[in-house]
Structures are given as structure tokens and as C-alpha cells.
Design a protein around this motif. Structure first.
Motif, PDB file in Angstrom:
ATOM      1  N   GLY A 120       0.808  -1.045  -0.016  1.00 36.61           N
ATOM      2  CA  GLY A 120      -0.086   0.085  -0.068  1.00 36.61           C
ATOM      3  C   GLY A 120       0.685   1.229  -0.224  1.00 36.61           C
ATOM      4  N   VAL A 121       0.268   2.301  -0.331  1.00 39.61           N
ATOM      5  CA  VAL A 121       0.724   3.486  -0.268  1.00 39.61           C
ATOM      6  C   VAL A 121       0.144   4.762   0.378  1.00 39.61           C
ATOM      7  N   TYR A 122       0.277   5.725   0.978  1.00 43.54           N
ATOM      8  CA  TYR A 122      -0.242   6.780   1.916  1.00 43.54           C
ATOM      9  C   TYR A 122       0.502   8.098   1.590  1.00 43.54           C
ATOM     10  N   SER A 123      -0.473   8.908   1.654  1.00 45.98           N
ATOM     11  CA  SER A 123      -0.161  10.376   1.677  1.00 45.98           C
ATOM     12  C   SER A 123      -0.875  11.020   2.557  1.00 45.98           C
ATOM     13  N   LEU A 141       1.865   5.050  -9.345  1.00 43.45           N
ATOM     14  CA  LEU A 141       1.520   4.110  -8.213  1.00 43.45           C
ATOM     15  C   LEU A 141       0.951   2.589  -8.509  1.00 43.45           C
ATOM     16  N   HIS A 142       0.182   2.909  -9.826  1.00 44.61           N
ATOM     17  CA  HIS A 142      -0.459   1.856 -10.463  1.00 44.61           C
ATOM     18  C   HIS A 142       0.611   0.705 -10.606  1.00 44.61           C
ATOM     19  N   ALA A 143       1.861   0.984 -10.875  1.00 38.94           N
ATOM     20  CA  ALA A 143       3.048   0.133 -11.325  1.00 38.94           C
ATOM     21  C   ALA A 143       3.882  -0.315  -9.947  1.00 38.94           C
ATOM     22  N   ILE A 144       3.450   0.109  -8.772  1.00 42.18           N
ATOM     23  CA  ILE A 144       4.090  -0.271  -7.599  1.00 42.18           C
ATOM     24  C   ILE A 144       3.329  -0.794  -6.363  1.00 42.18           C
ATOM     25  N   ILE A 145       2.064  -0.654  -6.730  1.00 37.29           N
ATOM     26  CA  ILE A 145       1.085  -1.108  -5.636  1.00 37.29           C
ATOM     27  C   ILE A 145       0.856  -2.616  -6.058  1.00 37.29           C
ATOM     28  N   VAL A 150      -3.876  -0.720  -1.280  1.00 34.20           N
ATOM     29  CA  VAL A 150      -4.672   0.520  -1.368  1.00 34.20           C
ATOM     30  C   VAL A 150      -3.702   1.653  -1.483  1.00 34.20           C
ATOM     31  N   PHE A 151      -4.160   2.731  -2.014  1.00 35.01           N
ATOM     32  CA  PHE A 151      -3.634   4.086  -1.819  1.00 35.01           C
ATOM     33  C   PHE A 151      -4.695   5.032  -0.784  1.00 35.01           C
ATOM     34  N   ILE A 152      -4.115   5.319   0.232  1.00 34.59           N
ATOM     35  CA  ILE A 152      -4.850   6.276   1.007  1.00 34.59           C
ATOM     36  C   ILE A 152      -4.448   7.569   1.227  1.00 34.59           C
ATOM     37  N   GLY A 153      -4.869   8.668   0.684  1.00 32.70           N
ATOM     38  CA  GLY A 153      -4.725   9.983   0.545  1.00 32.70           C
ATOM     39  C   GLY A 153      -5.553  10.810   1.127  1.00 32.70           C
TER      40      GLY A 153
END
Length: 270
Positions: A120-123, A141-145, A150-153
Motif C-alpha cells: 500500500g501507499v499513503y500520503s 502508483l499503479h505500477a508499484i502497488i 490500497v492507496f490512502i490519501g
């Protein structure tokens, strides 16, 4: 954090000037800690012990250290050397430093992480509002998640009640509606001008489609002022608890979940 139409050096230095006092000026405020708690509750519904996460605009490391205490591995990035230096000071005293790594990285350098895979990634705290090209960020982000991750922003929204009322009360009509401008608004950050873009949840969701679908959306600081509005908190005093309860009651429900000083959006990689 990186702003459009300003150099990496200028933007990094701008945020770096805030680093030495950032925790005292923002992180230690009770209203900030309450906001962090709400956001962390969302994180911990999706991020599990053993996960490997990427953090964008990590600042002084508040989120990374909190998640690391839960056994989550963090690769924390920021454009500002000053913020990273402040983070490293705290990290050196952390019991969880072995599962936290850091990197100086601008948003337009995310493609250099391709080949790595994160759960996952968050900002947090509107860092991505300093970026004009969210669609490029979403592509990277599509390439690394990992699929299913999930991405949570947390973004500064384009409709904020307190922000509008504060400017209207001072007769500053244009500034009251500056968040609605597609060209963004100039902000003074550490003595430098950083262009800030205010996004709606619908715009963020559009930028991240078709590779991500929305799972959750919460409005933040809907009836409560943002943490930095300390004069409002002093004036309202204990009465602020009522506004906090109102926020908590409606933050997940339309139309309130798409307004507020910030909103938090959870997007699943499909």
C-alpha cells in the motif's frame, strides 16, 4: 512535497524551513492529534503487521513511526532534506528503526521506484495538493502497488466551510472561493511561494481510474476548524466538543464526506 512551476530545490527548502518547529507548531496541537487519530484508524483497517508500505511526503515521520509500532514496514519519502533530517533524529531513538527506511524523493520521481512492489501507499496532510499532475502520480502508483493493495490519501478539499467563512468575515470574497480555482492558489510556505491545488474527491477518483476503485471517503474538519486555527479553538473552548461530535456523526455520509478542510479517500488497486 513538490509544487508545480517551482524548482525542487526551492520547494524542498521551503518546507525544510518549517521542519525544526513543525512538531511544536502543528503535530503537538490537540486538534492535530485528534485528526491523526481518525486517519490512523483508517490506516489500520487496511494495513496489517508485516505489510510493506510507501509513504509520500512523510514530513517529520509522525505517521511512519506510528505505523512501525504496529509492525508495518515503511519506506518514507519526502522532497525536503530538512524534514528528513528532523525525521532521522526521531528515528534514531525509535525501537522500530530497523523496519523504517527513508529517501529524498519528489513526486515526479516516483517512476524510479518501478520494479518494487508495496502492499500500500499513503500520503497525509495534503502533501499531494502541491502537485499539479495527480494523474501521473496515479499512473506511477499503479505500477508499484500490488493488486488488491490500497492507496490512502488525505487531501485539502475544494469545499471547506470554515475556510470560506473565515475569509468572508474579513471581506475577502475572492480568497474565500480560491479553492474552486482549477489553477490553484499561491501559498506562502517558509517564505517561498508554493502553488497549491485543491481537489474534489470526484477529481481524485477520476485521476486514479480505471486502475483503482473507491472504497471509503470521509470528510475531515467539516464543522470543526482546521488544527492551525488556534484562535477559533480558544474562542469556542469546550464547546468545540459539540462540533467534533457533529463531524464524527456525518463524516462518512454524503454530502458531508466530500467537504471539509481535508478529506481522506481509500482507493483499491484492481
Amino acid at each position: 512535497m513538490q509544487a508545480a512551476n517551482t524548482s525542487v530545490t526551492t520547494t524542498g527548502e521551503a518546507f525544510g524551513r518549517l521542519a525544526s518547529s513543525y512538531d511544536d507548531d502543528f503535530e503537538h496541537l490537540p486538534a492535530s492529534q485528534r485528526l491523526r487519530g481518525i486517519i490512523w484508524d483508517v490506516y489500520l483497517r487496511y494495513f496489517q503487521p508485516g505489510d510493506s508500505l510507501l509513504e509520500l511526503n512523510c514530513g517529520t515521520g509522525t505517521d511512519a513511526l506510528a505505523l512501525a509500532k504496529n509492525g508495518i514496514r515503511i519506506h518514507a519519502t519526502d522532497i525536503s532534506d530538512g524534514m528528513l533530517d528532523a525525521f532521522h533524529q526521531k528515528l534514531s531513538n525509535s525501537l522500530h528503526k530497523e523496519i523504517v527506511s527513508t529517501q529524498r524523493l519528489a513526486f515526479d520521481q516516483l517512476s524510479t521506484l518501478r520494479g518494487r512492489q508495496f502492499d500500500g501507499v499513503y500520503s497525509n496532510m495534503g502533501g499531494l495538493n502541491c502537485e499539479a499532475d495527480i494523474k501521473r502520480v496515479a499512473t506511477d502508483l499503479h505500477a508499484i502497488i500490488k493488486p488488491g493493495g490500497v492507496f490512502i490519501g488525505t487531501f485539502l478539499g475544494d469545499v471547506a466551510i470554515w475556510d470560506m467563512l473565515a475569509f468572508l468575515a474579513r471581506g475577502k470574497v475572492r480568497q474565500a472561493f480560491r479553492r474552486r480555482s482549477p489553477d490553484g492558489s499561491a501559498a506562502n510556505v517558509g517564505g517561498a511561494i508554493v502553488q497549491t491545488f485543491y481537489y474534489s474527491p470526484e477529481t481524485i477518483q477520476l485521476f486514479f481510474s480505471p486502475h483503482f476503485t473507491r472504497v471509503e471517503l470521509h470528510g475531515l474538519n467539516i464543522f470543526t476548524p482546521p488544527p492551525t486555527s488556534q484562535q477559533a479553538y480558544r474562542r469556542i473552548g469546550k464547546g468545540m466538543k459539540l462540533f467534533e461530535k457533529l463531524d464524527e456523526a456525518v463524516m462518512r455520509h454524503p454530502p458531508f464526506n466530500r467537504i471539509g478542510d481535508h478529506f481522506i479517500i481509500v482507493l483499491k488497486h484492481v
